[in-house]
Design an enzyme around this catalytic site. Structure first.
Site, PDB file in Angstrom:
ATOM      1  N   HIS A 199      12.881   3.600  -3.024  1.00 50.84           N
ATOM      2  CA  HIS A 199      13.492   4.560  -2.092  1.00 50.84           C
ATOM      3  C   HIS A 199      13.806   3.811  -0.814  1.00 50.84           C
ATOM      4  O   HIS A 199      13.265   2.727  -0.570  1.00 50.84           O
ATOM      5  CB  HIS A 199      12.532   5.728  -1.824  1.00 50.84           C
ATOM      6  CG  HIS A 199      11.124   5.296  -1.472  1.00 50.84           C
ATOM      7  ND1 HIS A 199      10.760   4.887  -0.205  1.00 50.84           N
ATOM      8  CD2 HIS A 199      10.002   5.139  -2.231  1.00 50.84           C
ATOM      9  CE1 HIS A 199       9.483   4.547  -0.205  1.00 50.84           C
ATOM     10  NE2 HIS A 199       8.996   4.673  -1.428  1.00 50.84           N
ATOM     11  N   ASP A 234      -2.156   2.239  -2.596  1.00 50.79           N
ATOM     12  CA  ASP A 234      -0.806   2.418  -2.049  1.00 50.79           C
ATOM     13  C   ASP A 234      -1.007   2.821  -0.597  1.00 50.79           C
ATOM     14  O   ASP A 234      -1.426   3.948  -0.316  1.00 50.79           O
ATOM     15  CB  ASP A 234      -0.075   3.502  -2.854  1.00 50.79           C
ATOM     16  CG  ASP A 234       1.368   3.695  -2.410  1.00 50.79           C
ATOM     17  OD1 ASP A 234       1.732   3.224  -1.315  1.00 50.79           O
ATOM     18  OD2 ASP A 234       2.122   4.336  -3.158  1.00 50.79           O
ATOM     19  N   HIS A 260       9.778   7.815   2.932  1.00 53.02           N
ATOM     20  CA  HIS A 260      10.938   8.099   2.064  1.00 53.02           C
ATOM     21  C   HIS A 260      12.075   8.347   3.041  1.00 53.02           C
ATOM     22  O   HIS A 260      12.295   9.470   3.486  1.00 53.02           O
ATOM     23  CB  HIS A 260      10.684   9.309   1.163  1.00 53.02           C
ATOM     24  CG  HIS A 260       9.662   9.025   0.103  1.00 53.02           C
ATOM     25  ND1 HIS A 260       9.257   9.954  -0.816  1.00 53.02           N
ATOM     26  CD2 HIS A 260       8.964   7.895  -0.194  1.00 53.02           C
ATOM     27  CE1 HIS A 260       8.360   9.405  -1.634  1.00 53.02           C
ATOM     28  NE2 HIS A 260       8.157   8.166  -1.253  1.00 53.02           N
ATOM     29  N   HIS A 306       8.416   7.680 -12.525  1.00 52.07           N
ATOM     30  CA  HIS A 306       9.075   7.750 -11.217  1.00 52.07           C
ATOM     31  C   HIS A 306      10.173   6.699 -11.137  1.00 52.07           C
ATOM     32  O   HIS A 306      10.344   5.887 -12.049  1.00 52.07           O
ATOM     33  CB  HIS A 306       8.066   7.606 -10.068  1.00 52.07           C
ATOM     34  CG  HIS A 306       7.280   6.325 -10.061  1.00 52.07           C
ATOM     35  ND1 HIS A 306       7.810   5.134  -9.629  1.00 52.07           N
ATOM     36  CD2 HIS A 306       6.001   6.057 -10.418  1.00 52.07           C
ATOM     37  CE1 HIS A 306       6.885   4.197  -9.710  1.00 52.07           C
ATOM     38  NE2 HIS A 306       5.772   4.722 -10.201  1.00 52.07           N
ATOM     39  N   GLU A 308       9.168  -0.707  -6.624  1.00 46.63           N
ATOM     40  CA  GLU A 308       7.825  -0.306  -7.007  1.00 46.63           C
ATOM     41  C   GLU A 308       7.696   0.216  -8.434  1.00 46.63           C
ATOM     42  O   GLU A 308       7.332   1.369  -8.647  1.00 46.63           O
ATOM     43  CB  GLU A 308       7.313   0.761  -6.031  1.00 46.63           C
ATOM     44  CG  GLU A 308       8.270   1.932  -5.776  1.00 46.63           C
ATOM     45  CD  GLU A 308       7.647   2.986  -4.876  1.00 46.63           C
ATOM     46  OE1 GLU A 308       6.527   3.438  -5.186  1.00 46.63           O
ATOM     47  OE2 GLU A 308       8.276   3.362  -3.874  1.00 46.63           O
ATOM     48  N   TYR A 341       1.683   3.830 -16.319  1.00 45.14           N
ATOM     49  CA  TYR A 341       0.521   4.705 -16.187  1.00 45.14           C
ATOM     50  C   TYR A 341       0.187   5.254 -17.572  1.00 45.14           C
ATOM     51  O   TYR A 341       0.972   6.014 -18.135  1.00 45.14           O
ATOM     52  CB  TYR A 341       0.830   5.844 -15.219  1.00 45.14           C
ATOM     53  CG  TYR A 341       1.474   5.348 -13.935  1.00 45.14           C
ATOM     54  CD1 TYR A 341       0.691   4.936 -12.853  1.00 45.14           C
ATOM     55  CD2 TYR A 341       2.867   5.254 -13.819  1.00 45.14           C
ATOM     56  CE1 TYR A 341       1.289   4.447 -11.691  1.00 45.14           C
ATOM     57  CE2 TYR A 341       3.461   4.763 -12.670  1.00 45.14           C
ATOM     58  CZ  TYR A 341       2.670   4.363 -11.613  1.00 45.14           C
ATOM     59  OH  TYR A 341       3.258   3.873 -10.468  1.00 45.14           O
ATOM     60  N   HIS A 377       0.036  10.922  -6.922  1.00 44.29           N
ATOM     61  CA  HIS A 377      -0.205  11.239  -5.509  1.00 44.29           C
ATOM     62  C   HIS A 377      -1.695  11.460  -5.231  1.00 44.29           C
ATOM     63  O   HIS A 377      -2.056  12.307  -4.417  1.00 44.29           O
ATOM     64  CB  HIS A 377       0.614  12.460  -5.080  1.00 44.29           C
ATOM     65  CG  HIS A 377       2.090  12.188  -5.081  1.00 44.29           C
ATOM     66  ND1 HIS A 377       3.041  13.169  -5.129  1.00 44.29           N
ATOM     67  CD2 HIS A 377       2.771  11.018  -5.041  1.00 44.29           C
ATOM     68  CE1 HIS A 377       4.245  12.619  -5.133  1.00 44.29           C
ATOM     69  NE2 HIS A 377       4.111  11.304  -5.080  1.00 44.29           N
ATOM     70  N   GLU A 389       4.231  -2.646  -5.456  1.00 45.58           N
ATOM     71  CA  GLU A 389       5.283  -2.172  -4.549  1.00 45.58           C
ATOM     72  C   GLU A 389       5.439  -3.098  -3.354  1.00 45.58           C
ATOM     73  O   GLU A 389       4.468  -3.414  -2.669  1.00 45.58           O
ATOM     74  CB  GLU A 389       4.925  -0.765  -4.045  1.00 45.58           C
ATOM     75  CG  GLU A 389       5.885  -0.236  -2.998  1.00 45.58           C
ATOM     76  CD  GLU A 389       5.619   1.219  -2.620  1.00 45.58           C
ATOM     77  OE1 GLU A 389       4.440   1.649  -2.663  1.00 45.58           O
ATOM     78  OE2 GLU A 389       6.581   1.923  -2.272  1.00 45.58           O
ATOM     79  N   ARG A 415       0.721  -0.143 -10.414  1.00 46.46           N
ATOM     80  CA  ARG A 415       1.989  -0.129  -9.678  1.00 46.46           C
ATOM     81  C   ARG A 415       1.971  -1.333  -8.738  1.00 46.46           C
ATOM     82  O   ARG A 415       0.917  -1.694  -8.207  1.00 46.46           O
ATOM     83  CB  ARG A 415       2.156   1.172  -8.873  1.00 46.46           C
ATOM     84  CG  ARG A 415       3.439   1.197  -8.034  1.00 46.46           C
ATOM     85  CD  ARG A 415       3.845   2.602  -7.547  1.00 46.46           C
ATOM     86  NE  ARG A 415       2.920   3.204  -6.600  1.00 46.46           N
ATOM     87  CZ  ARG A 415       2.070   4.153  -6.903  1.00 46.46           C
ATOM     88  NH1 ARG A 415       1.984   4.617  -8.135  1.00 46.46           N
ATOM     89  NH2 ARG A 415       1.256   4.649  -5.993  1.00 46.46           N
ATOM     90  N   ASP A 448      -8.893  25.918  17.262  1.00 47.68           N
ATOM     91  CA  ASP A 448      -8.226  25.313  18.420  1.00 47.68           C
ATOM     92  C   ASP A 448      -7.747  23.880  18.183  1.00 47.68           C
ATOM     93  O   ASP A 448      -7.317  23.203  19.114  1.00 47.68           O
ATOM     94  CB  ASP A 448      -9.185  25.322  19.625  1.00 47.68           C
ATOM     95  CG  ASP A 448      -9.456  26.726  20.088  1.00 47.68           C
ATOM     96  OD1 ASP A 448      -8.623  27.620  19.799  1.00 47.68           O
ATOM     97  OD2 ASP A 448     -10.503  26.960  20.723  1.00 47.68           O
ATOM     98  N   ASP A 499       5.202   0.232   3.194  1.00 53.92           N
ATOM     99  CA  ASP A 499       4.795   0.978   1.996  1.00 53.92           C
ATOM    100  C   ASP A 499       4.491  -0.042   0.893  1.00 53.92           C
ATOM    101  O   ASP A 499       5.401  -0.568   0.265  1.00 53.92           O
ATOM    102  CB  ASP A 499       5.966   1.913   1.605  1.00 53.92           C
ATOM    103  CG  ASP A 499       5.634   2.802   0.421  1.00 53.92           C
ATOM    104  OD1 ASP A 499       4.477   2.807  -0.017  1.00 53.92           O
ATOM    105  OD2 ASP A 499       6.556   3.499  -0.048  1.00 53.92           O
TER     106      ASP A 499
HETATM  107  N1  GLY Z   1       3.745   5.747  -0.789  1.00 52.18           N
HETATM  108  C1  GLY Z   1       4.763   6.580  -1.265  1.00 52.18           C
HETATM  109  C2  GLY Z   1       5.642   5.888  -2.190  1.00 52.18           C
HETATM  110  O1  GLY Z   1       5.319   4.827  -2.674  1.00 52.18           O
HETATM  111  O2  GLY Z   1       6.726   6.315  -2.457  1.00 52.18           O
HETATM  112 MN    MN Z   2       7.140   3.846  -2.021  1.00 52.82          MN
HETATM  113 MN    MN Z   3       3.884   3.553  -1.833  1.00 50.13          MN
END
Ligand code: GLY
Ligand code: MN
Ligand code: MN
Length: 440
Positions: free
Chosen positions: A351, A257, A358, A347, A381, A385, A240, A405, A403, A36, A268
């Site tokens: 974005h 992150d 995103h 990556h 960002e 790695y 991720h 960002e 990273r 539920d 972000d």
């Molecule tokens: N937190 C998702 C990204 O950095 O794209």
């Molecule tokens: Mn991001």
């Molecule tokens: Mn991020």
């Protein structure tokens, strides 16, 4: 956002899609979690952008060609029993009075009313592919209009994705939107500072996550904009990673992150720092290289530059640095051409950012990277790695993931980093963490 902001957006949208077209947008579906229980409901960003209406089970129709009734909302009828069990909902009267709908209907009437509304509209703007169940319904309604062809009624001949008009609107942020994004950035920056100060060896990643959520909520954000990544040691190399369930060890780095959602807008931010407050020398070398790449990328964020310039600048710095550290071998220009860096930087450098983390908006125009314009917001960002099992590099680098960002607004004469309140240089980070240790 005030009601008038939504009214202004609707007016802009109606003008842009043109007299002969119609647009149909669905609210986000509510999703069962288990038995539920449902997942927390979050309105679809396109739907909310134009309506400010936060309930599920609703459909908005925009009909610029009509004299009256250009904004029609289908929603749940007011139900006293439902109000007791589930809480407030607008009902049809509320849809008109509080949300500015020109006409409101019960969702139960939609199959009968929609074909009337779509009759003689040339094109239909809709969010294609987002919700297959709703796409199916849309086609059924178009089919129902077609069935009336002998009565001289024409059905829409083309479906146009919301990318064309609505997403271009969302890509350029108004001053009200920038103000809200500043708040989201500020709240998130506070949370990152708190995480740095609370971090120490022995605690679990989820305990740091709880500090972040604490700060978000204390500052007025009801939810993170996306699941927080709190990745200690080699977990930072899992892009991720969201398990957030390992114990933090001295000598390792912690990559966080995390960003708050505030009034439907996301921040972000990523920062990477040493669990015990002091960078080791290999960690510092990688960290400072990523920082240099980020700074080079941010310098390229200005009107007139194209979308990919920050990424190109970051890659250039990273590759040169990796060669200098003997992690890559060869001529940088050749390594870039061969994309040899992708083992360590897989990556892209950013974005669009907005209501969705995103966010919407095309990155290319006529197959060319599009130009940056004032009012666009993007992340910058870069990262590196080096997996623990990466046998090709010296042992001292393995298990390091970094990273950095930030959220960046394109301004008239360059850019503004909205998230600069979080320490970024080695010295600033070490000083804040030292301060944290004294205060705990
Ligand atoms: N937190 C998702 C990204 O950095 O794209
Ligand atoms: Mn991001
Ligand atoms: Mn991020």
């Amino acid at each position: 956002m005030e009601n008038e902001v939504f009214a202004r957006r609707r007016a802009g949208f109606l003008t842009r899609i043109g007299e002969r077209d119609a647009a149909v947008l669905a609210a986000a579906p509510s999703r069962p979690r288990n038995r539920d229980v449902e997942f927390p409901f979050r309105q679809d960003s396109d739907f909310y952008y134009l309506t400010g209406f936060a309930e599920p089970h609703a459909v908005a129709v925009f009909l610029p060609g009509r004299k009256k009734g250009r904004f029609v909302l289908f929603c749940q009828e007011y139900d006293e029993r439902k109000a007791i069990w589930e809480g407030r909902h607008a009902g049809l009267k509320g849809a008109r009075k509080d949300y500015g709908a020109d006409e409101a209907y019960s969702l139960d009437e939609i199959d009968a009313v929609m074909p009337e509304l779509l009759a003689d509209r040339e094109r239909l703007h809709c969010g294609l592919g987002k919700n297959p169940e709703f796409d199916r319904k849309l086609l059924d309604w178009v089919g129902a209009v077609k069935a009336r062809a002998r009565a001289g009624v024409r059905a829409p001949e083309a479906l146009i994705d919301l990318d064309r008009v609505l997403h271009e609107m969302r890509l350029l942020k108004s001053p009200e939107e920038v103000a809200v994004m500043r708040q989201a950035a500020e709240i998130s920056a506070k949370a990152h500072r708190r995480a740095m100060q609370m971090c120490r060896p022995g605690i679990y990643e989820y305990q740091i996550e709880s500090e972040i959520i604490h700060e978000f909520m204390q500052a007025g954000s009801r939810s993170p904009a996306y699941p927080s990544i709190v990745a200690g040691g080699p977990n930072a190399c899992v892009l991720h990673y969201t398990e957030n369930n390992r114990q933090l060890k001295a000598g390792g780095l912690l990559l966080i992150d995390a960003g708050a959602e505030y009034d439907y807008y996301a921040a972000d931010i990523t920062r990477t720092f040493p669990v015990d407050g002091r960078f080791t020398s290999p960690q510092r070398a990688i960290y400072e290289l990523v920082l240099e790449a980020q700074q080079a990328a941010i310098e390229k964020v200005r009107p007139g530059n194209h979308w990919n310039q920050p990424h190109e600048a970051a890659v250039k710095v990273l590759v040169k640095g990796l060669v200098k550290l003997s992690i890559l071998e060869g001529r940088p220009s050749r390594l870039i051409k061969k994309e040899a860096y992708k083992d360590f930087y897989m990556h892209r450098t950013g974005h669009w950012l907005g209501m969705d983390v995103h966010d919407v908006g095309d990155y290319k125009r006529d197959e060319e990277w599009r130009e940056l314009q004032p009012g666009m917001v993007l992340t910058v960002e870069p990262g590196l790695y080096i997996g623990q099992r990466c046998k090709e590099v010296s042992k001292k680098w393995r298990g390091i993931g970094v990273r950095i960002e930030d959220d960046v607004l394109v301004t008239e004469d360059g850019c503004e980093v909205l998230t600069e309140a979080v320490p970024k240089t080695v010295e600033e980070i070490e000083a804040l963490m030292e301060d944290g240790r004294e205060n705990v």
